[in-house]
Scaffold this active site. Sequence first.
Site, PDB file in Angstrom:
ATOM      1  N   GLY A 245      -3.152  -5.415   1.140  1.00 29.45           N
ATOM      2  CA  GLY A 245      -2.860  -5.921  -0.233  1.00 29.45           C
ATOM      3  C   GLY A 245      -3.602  -5.146  -1.146  1.00 29.45           C
ATOM      4  CG  PHE A 246      -6.544  -6.184  -2.821  1.00 29.25           C
ATOM      5  CD1 PHE A 246      -6.099  -5.822  -4.133  1.00 29.25           C
ATOM      6  CD2 PHE A 246      -6.318  -7.270  -2.256  1.00 29.25           C
ATOM      7  CE1 PHE A 246      -5.630  -6.928  -4.955  1.00 29.25           C
ATOM      8  CE2 PHE A 246      -5.804  -8.203  -2.766  1.00 29.25           C
ATOM      9  CZ  PHE A 246      -5.303  -8.207  -4.226  1.00 29.25           C
TER      10      PHE A 246
ATOM     11  CG  HIS B 277       1.265   4.018   3.623  1.00 27.46           C
ATOM     12  ND1 HIS B 277       1.836   3.798   4.822  1.00 27.46           N
ATOM     13  CD2 HIS B 277       0.905   2.697   3.049  1.00 27.46           C
ATOM     14  CE1 HIS B 277       1.517   2.439   5.203  1.00 27.46           C
ATOM     15  NE2 HIS B 277       0.907   1.998   3.766  1.00 27.46           N
TER      16      HIS B 277
ATOM     17  CG  ASP C  75       0.592   0.085   0.828  1.00 29.09           C
ATOM     18  OD1 ASP C  75       0.831   0.016   1.959  1.00 29.09           O
ATOM     19  OD2 ASP C  75      -0.498   0.892   0.561  1.00 29.09           O
TER      20      ASP C  75
ATOM     21  CG  ASP D  60      -1.950   0.833   5.826  1.00 29.78           C
ATOM     22  OD1 ASP D  60      -2.597   1.134   5.383  1.00 29.78           O
ATOM     23  OD2 ASP D  60      -0.866   0.181   5.630  1.00 29.78           O
ATOM     24  N   GLY D  61      -5.386   1.071   6.811  1.00 29.63           N
ATOM     25  CA  GLY D  61      -6.677   0.275   6.057  1.00 29.63           C
ATOM     26  C   GLY D  61      -7.972   0.863   6.446  1.00 29.63           C
TER      27      GLY D  61
ATOM     28  N   GLY E 140      -9.459   0.044  -0.240  1.00 31.13           N
ATOM     29  CA  GLY E 140     -10.891  -0.003  -0.388  1.00 31.13           C
ATOM     30  C   GLY E 140     -11.538  -0.893   0.190  1.00 31.13           C
TER      31      GLY E 140
ATOM     32  CG  HIS F 185       3.220  -1.245   4.735  1.00 33.01           C
ATOM     33  ND1 HIS F 185       1.597  -1.267   4.798  1.00 33.01           N
ATOM     34  CD2 HIS F 185       3.385  -2.388   5.307  1.00 33.01           C
ATOM     35  CE1 HIS F 185       1.239  -2.463   5.060  1.00 33.01           C
ATOM     36  NE2 HIS F 185       2.174  -3.192   5.685  1.00 33.01           N
TER      37      HIS F 185
ATOM     38  CB  SER G 129     -11.323   5.198   4.034  1.00 32.85           C
ATOM     39  OG  SER G 129     -11.291   4.040   3.709  1.00 32.85           O
TER      40      SER G 129
END
Length: 223
Positions: free
Chosen positions: A143-144, A34, A36, A177-178, A146, A67, A201
């Site tokens: 955007g970030f 993936h 980003d 995603d996330g 964590g 992405h 994660s």
Amino acid sequence: MGKSRISASMMCADLSNLTEVIKIFEEEGIDYLHVDVMDGEFVPNFGLGVDYIRGLRNLTNIPLDLHLMIKDPEYKLQWIGIKETDIVSIHYESTYQVQRALDWMKPFNCKRFLAINPATPICMLEEVLDYIDGINLLMVNPGFAGQKIVESTLKKAENIQKFLKENNKENIVVEVDGNITTENAKKLKNFGASIFVAGTSSIFRNSINDYKDNIKKLRNAIE
Ligand code: DX5
Ligand code: ZN
């Protein structure tokens, strides 16, 4: 729904041991990398760009899951070197003409995904169902790495599952995603998700010595 797949979030990978990390991913059968791509405008961060993508291609044949968190992505597609085996996600809010952008992705023969933020209403999916192979459902505001899950996105995943069923479009893949912990992944699998973006994660937890174990744990949760 299809087979569960893991897409490793490369913004979480340490550049100093990238070759080793990729080797582990190949040995463990990671399905996608993936990537980003961030332009500092659509999201408040800069991220992996064209040179990084070219570098990854030299390191591995694992397909990329691109992405694109960039404004007006339709004008930048030809910069990227998209392959037929790749997934490419563009965001609903990133262009004034979403259908045209999805149309312009077609000649690349990649899998076309529409990415939606936690607050993007799902009703607009109705107008693009014939233009997409998948939905990239953001569980955080992108955007970030964590960040903590936006709780309402769990219900949203369930609503998307219902919506696709009602529209006889269960062939449309759902990526999440996330903050995909093994626990969140399990819940999301039950709501129909089949591609899981794995970042800090899950598989990038602790040190590189733990990555193999981390991958096995995530895989157990989604199989
Ligand atoms: C969002 C990014 C990150 C990625 C990092 O577009 O792709 O959120 O998921 O993983 P976590 O959230 O686990 O650090
Ligand atoms: Zn992402």
